[in-house]
Design a protein around this motif. Structure first.
Motif, PDB file in Angstrom:
ATOM      1  N   MET A 182       0.848  -1.191   0.000  1.00 39.63           N
ATOM      2  CA  MET A 182       0.000   0.000   0.000  1.00 39.63           C
ATOM      3  C   MET A 182       0.887   1.247   0.000  1.00 39.63           C
ATOM      4  SD  MET A 182      -2.969   1.111   2.749  1.00 39.63           S
ATOM      5  CE  MET A 182      -3.908  -0.360   2.382  1.00 39.63           C
ATOM      6  N   ASN A 183       0.571   2.211  -0.870  1.00 39.82           N
ATOM      7  CA  ASN A 183       1.419   3.396  -0.952  1.00 39.82           C
ATOM      8  C   ASN A 183       1.069   4.413   0.131  1.00 39.82           C
ATOM      9  OD1 ASN A 183      -0.749   5.059  -1.810  1.00 39.82           O
ATOM     10  ND2 ASN A 183      -0.307   4.708  -3.975  1.00 39.82           N
ATOM     11  N   PHE A 184       1.854   5.475   0.159  1.00 36.88           N
ATOM     12  CA  PHE A 184       1.752   6.485   1.215  1.00 36.88           C
ATOM     13  C   PHE A 184       0.346   7.072   1.301  1.00 36.88           C
ATOM     14  CE2 PHE A 184       2.171  11.066   2.280  1.00 36.88           C
ATOM     15  CZ  PHE A 184       2.650  10.949   3.568  1.00 36.88           C
ATOM     16  N   LEU A 185      -0.213   7.499   0.178  1.00 39.61           N
ATOM     17  CA  LEU A 185      -1.528   8.141   0.189  1.00 39.61           C
ATOM     18  C   LEU A 185      -2.611   7.162   0.607  1.00 39.61           C
ATOM     19  CD1 LEU A 185      -1.404  10.319  -3.055  1.00 39.61           C
ATOM     20  CD2 LEU A 185      -0.784  10.968  -0.729  1.00 39.61           C
ATOM     21  N   GLU A 186      -2.532   5.938   0.106  1.00 35.17           N
ATOM     22  CA  GLU A 186      -3.550   4.940   0.435  1.00 35.17           C
ATOM     23  C   GLU A 186      -3.506   4.559   1.905  1.00 35.17           C
ATOM     24  OE1 GLU A 186      -2.603   1.808  -2.228  1.00 35.17           O
ATOM     25  OE2 GLU A 186      -3.723   2.650  -3.917  1.00 35.17           O
ATOM     26  N   ARG A 187      -2.299   4.406   2.440  1.00 32.55           N
ATOM     27  CA  ARG A 187      -2.193   4.004   3.847  1.00 32.55           C
ATOM     28  C   ARG A 187      -2.857   5.012   4.766  1.00 32.55           C
ATOM     29  NH1 ARG A 187       3.014   1.845   7.372  1.00 32.55           N
ATOM     30  NH2 ARG A 187       2.116   2.290   9.418  1.00 32.55           N
ATOM     31  N   LEU A 188      -2.719   6.300   4.440  1.00 35.29           N
ATOM     32  CA  LEU A 188      -3.277   7.350   5.291  1.00 35.29           C
ATOM     33  C   LEU A 188      -4.643   7.842   4.815  1.00 35.29           C
ATOM     34  CD1 LEU A 188      -0.021   9.416   5.935  1.00 35.29           C
ATOM     35  CD2 LEU A 188      -1.123   7.776   7.467  1.00 35.29           C
ATOM     36  N   GLY A 189      -5.091   7.336   3.691  1.00 37.61           N
ATOM     37  CA  GLY A 189      -6.392   7.751   3.173  1.00 37.61           C
ATOM     38  C   GLY A 189      -6.431   9.197   2.724  1.00 37.61           C
ATOM     39  N   LEU A 190      -5.306   9.694   2.194  1.00 33.33           N
ATOM     40  CA  LEU A 190      -5.236  11.093   1.767  1.00 33.33           C
ATOM     41  C   LEU A 190      -5.821  11.243   0.370  1.00 33.33           C
ATOM     42  CD1 LEU A 190      -1.630  12.071   2.944  1.00 33.33           C
ATOM     43  CD2 LEU A 190      -3.773  12.071   4.247  1.00 33.33           C
ATOM     44  N   SER A 191      -6.552  12.329   0.167  1.00 39.26           N
ATOM     45  CA  SER A 191      -7.098  12.611  -1.163  1.00 39.26           C
ATOM     46  C   SER A 191      -6.286  13.667  -1.889  1.00 39.26           C
ATOM     47  CB  SER A 191      -8.560  13.062  -1.047  1.00 39.26           C
ATOM     48  OG  SER A 191      -8.663  14.238  -0.260  1.00 39.26           O
ATOM     49  N   ILE A 192      -5.260  14.205  -1.241  1.00 36.70           N
ATOM     50  CA  ILE A 192      -4.329  15.139  -1.863  1.00 36.70           C
ATOM     51  C   ILE A 192      -2.943  14.856  -1.280  1.00 36.70           C
ATOM     52  CG2 ILE A 192      -4.946  16.905  -0.146  1.00 36.70           C
ATOM     53  CD1 ILE A 192      -4.192  19.047  -2.216  1.00 36.70           C
ATOM     54  N   PRO A 193      -1.905  14.833  -2.118  1.00 41.64           N
ATOM     55  CA  PRO A 193      -0.561  14.497  -1.637  1.00 41.64           C
ATOM     56  C   PRO A 193       0.097  15.674  -0.916  1.00 41.64           C
ATOM     57  CG  PRO A 193      -0.467  14.947  -3.983  1.00 41.64           C
ATOM     58  CD  PRO A 193      -1.925  15.008  -3.587  1.00 41.64           C
ATOM     59  N   LEU A 194      -0.374  15.958   0.279  1.00 39.60           N
ATOM     60  CA  LEU A 194       0.022  17.173   0.994  1.00 39.60           C
ATOM     61  C   LEU A 194       0.117  16.917   2.494  1.00 39.60           C
ATOM     62  CD1 LEU A 194       0.412  20.300   1.231  1.00 39.60           C
ATOM     63  CD2 LEU A 194      -2.093  20.470   1.310  1.00 39.60           C
ATOM     64  N   ILE A 195       1.206  17.394   3.088  1.00 34.34           N
ATOM     65  CA  ILE A 195       1.364  17.401   4.538  1.00 34.34           C
ATOM     66  C   ILE A 195       1.471  18.852   4.989  1.00 34.34           C
ATOM     67  CG2 ILE A 195       2.805  16.723   6.494  1.00 34.34           C
ATOM     68  CD1 ILE A 195       3.855  14.410   4.816  1.00 34.34           C
ATOM     69  N   GLN A 196       0.663  19.226   5.963  1.00 36.11           N
ATOM     70  CA  GLN A 196       0.828  20.527   6.621  1.00 36.11           C
ATOM     71  C   GLN A 196       1.971  20.374   7.607  1.00 36.11           C
ATOM     72  OE1 GLN A 196      -1.498  20.825  10.015  1.00 36.11           O
ATOM     73  NE2 GLN A 196       0.361  21.902  10.643  1.00 36.11           N
ATOM     74  N   ALA A 197       3.007  21.178   7.437  1.00 37.47           N
ATOM     75  CA  ALA A 197       4.214  21.013   8.240  1.00 37.47           C
ATOM     76  C   ALA A 197       3.930  21.200   9.727  1.00 37.47           C
ATOM     77  CB  ALA A 197       5.286  22.006   7.800  1.00 37.47           C
ATOM     78  N   PRO A 198       4.594  20.406  10.571  1.00 36.66           N
ATOM     79  CA  PRO A 198       4.455  20.582  12.016  1.00 36.66           C
ATOM     80  C   PRO A 198       5.346  21.720  12.493  1.00 36.66           C
ATOM     81  CG  PRO A 198       5.881  18.711  11.550  1.00 36.66           C
ATOM     82  CD  PRO A 198       5.425  19.239  10.223  1.00 36.66           C
ATOM     83  N   MET A 199       4.751  22.856  12.768  1.00 32.98           N
ATOM     84  CA  MET A 199       5.507  24.064  13.131  1.00 32.98           C
ATOM     85  C   MET A 199       5.319  24.349  14.613  1.00 32.98           C
ATOM     86  SD  MET A 199       4.345  26.313   9.812  1.00 32.98           S
ATOM     87  CE  MET A 199       2.615  25.822   9.987  1.00 32.98           C
ATOM     88  N   ALA A 200       6.334  24.060  15.409  1.00 32.78           N
ATOM     89  CA  ALA A 200       6.223  24.254  16.855  1.00 32.78           C
ATOM     90  C   ALA A 200       5.927  25.712  17.167  1.00 32.78           C
ATOM     91  CB  ALA A 200       7.513  23.821  17.545  1.00 32.78           C
ATOM     92  N   GLY A 201       4.909  25.936  17.970  1.00 31.06           N
ATOM     93  CA  GLY A 201       4.527  27.287  18.339  1.00 31.06           C
ATOM     94  C   GLY A 201       3.594  27.965  17.366  1.00 31.06           C
ATOM     95  N   THR A 202       3.386  27.354  16.192  1.00 27.73           N
ATOM     96  CA  THR A 202       2.537  27.973  15.173  1.00 27.73           C
ATOM     97  C   THR A 202       1.395  27.065  14.743  1.00 27.73           C
ATOM     98  OG1 THR A 202       4.408  29.272  14.345  1.00 27.73           O
ATOM     99  CG2 THR A 202       2.520  29.042  12.878  1.00 27.73           C
TER     100      THR A 202
END
Length: 349
Positions: free
Chosen positions: A1-21
């Motif tokens: 199973m590929n990255f998108l399928e494993r997480l059930g994503l409908s767009i190949p996008l990660i919102q960056a984890p920005m500490a404090g923001t």
């Protein structure tokens, strides 16, 4: 199973984890919109992380990412730290304050935080990501045993190879354009300063792990370019700073919309590690005094910012932003994801 399928994503996008923001609300909105929302717990303790994870889960039942800092244990050096605070003293005095008498290690590395590991093993978030380095074999095995997908930021091909050897599932190729802290494992080592395009392509060609491209990507065309390079997704942080769900203060938002967005600066002065920020009074400082280790130096930086803000000066904040900052578009996080989806679709026609 590929990255998108494993997480059930409908767009190949990660919102960056920005500490404090980034915030649990932002992560939930992004995940509900079909991308991967993220929270960063490197600037809090296990109790704080528990509360953040609980809030995300109260807001969404979609997968999300929990990011930790795996920096080297800082070495206290009272002489160097005193020299640093004295170098900054005139600025503190300008704002009617005195520098801290002693600097503290304000963030504990995940490598030294058994409580944080125990919490993540207990809570089993769908995705756990690492910045500044890699945790122990035991930590990786424990998290994998709970079903977490493991991501790690890398800034070089050697770091990507180390991540693959350690059992990481996906690498985030962070180019020099990226805002915030460079994810390099050893900040004292030479930095090739590879751009997102070159780094992504080098790691993709290696073929050992799926690659997420990060740095300077602000719109659907940028996501499409990352995919064309062979990445499975793009990670975007600066694009989300202006969202109403972000924890950025009004001065940060105003700076992002101002002329400083066209000239970001990579500097270790604010925190003790190289990080890209909007040009302001802090980034403009120059001198030859050795900077204390991260995050010890950040204790002084935060104190200076607090003193300045109390007098109405906002030029000493950690206003992290990437080189694509002028392309930022303030809008709700879910709306931004939908806009990016439409732009990506247009590029794919």
């Amino acid at each position: 199973m590929n990255f998108l399928e494993r997480l059930g994503l409908s767009i190949p996008l990660i919102q960056a984890p920005m500490a404090g923001t980034s915030t649990p609300e932002m992560a939930a909105q992004v995940s509900d919109a079909g991308a991967l929302g993220s929270i960063a717990v490197g600037a809090t303790d296990a109790a704080g992380a528990r509360a953040m994870i609980a809030e995300v889960r109260a807001r969404t039942d979609r997968p999300f990412n929990v990011n930790v800092f795996v920096h080297s244990t800082p070495v206290a050096d009272p002489a160097r730290e005193t020299a640093w605070t004295q170098w900054l003293r005139s600025l503190f005095v300008e704002f009617g304050a005195e520098p801290p008498k002693a600097l503290r290690t304000i963030y504990r590395s995940f490598a030294d935080d058994a409580d944080m590991l125990a919490l993540l093993v207990e809570q089993a978030p769908p995705v756990v990501s690492f910045h500044f380095g890699l945790p122990s074999e035991e930590a990786i095995a424990a998290l994998r045993g709970r079903g977490a997908l493991l991501l790690a930021s890398v800034t070089s091909l050697d770091e990507a190879r180390a991540a693959a050897a350690a059992g990481i599932d996906v690498v985030v190729a962070q180019g020099i354009e990226a805002g915030g802290h460079r994810g390099m494992f050893d900040p004292a080592a030479p930095d090739a300063q590879l751009g997102t395009m070159a780094l992504t392509r080098l790691v993709v060609r290696e073929g050992s792990l799926p690659v997420v491209a990060a740095g300077g990507i602000m719109d659907g065309a940028g996501i499409a370019a990352a995919l064309d390079l062979g990445a499975v997704a793009a990670q975007m942080g600066t694009a989300f700073v202006g969202c109403p769900e972000s924890a950025a203060d009004e001065a940060y938002r105003a700076a992002l919309a101002g002329p400083g967005a066209y000239r970001t600066v990579l500097t270790p002065l604010i925190s003790g590690r190289p990080a890209r920020a909007l040009a302001n009074r802090f980034t403009a400082l120059a001198g030859d005094v050795p900077v204390p280790d991260y995050p010890i130096a950040y204790d002084a930086g935060k104190a200076l910012n607090a003193a300045a803000k109390a007098r109405g000066e906002h030029g000493f904040g950690a206003q992290w932003a990437g080189q694509g900052a002028p392309l930022a578009r303030p809008m709700p996080a879910a709306q931004l994801v939908e806009t990016l989806r439409e732009e990506l679709a247009m590029c794919r026609r």
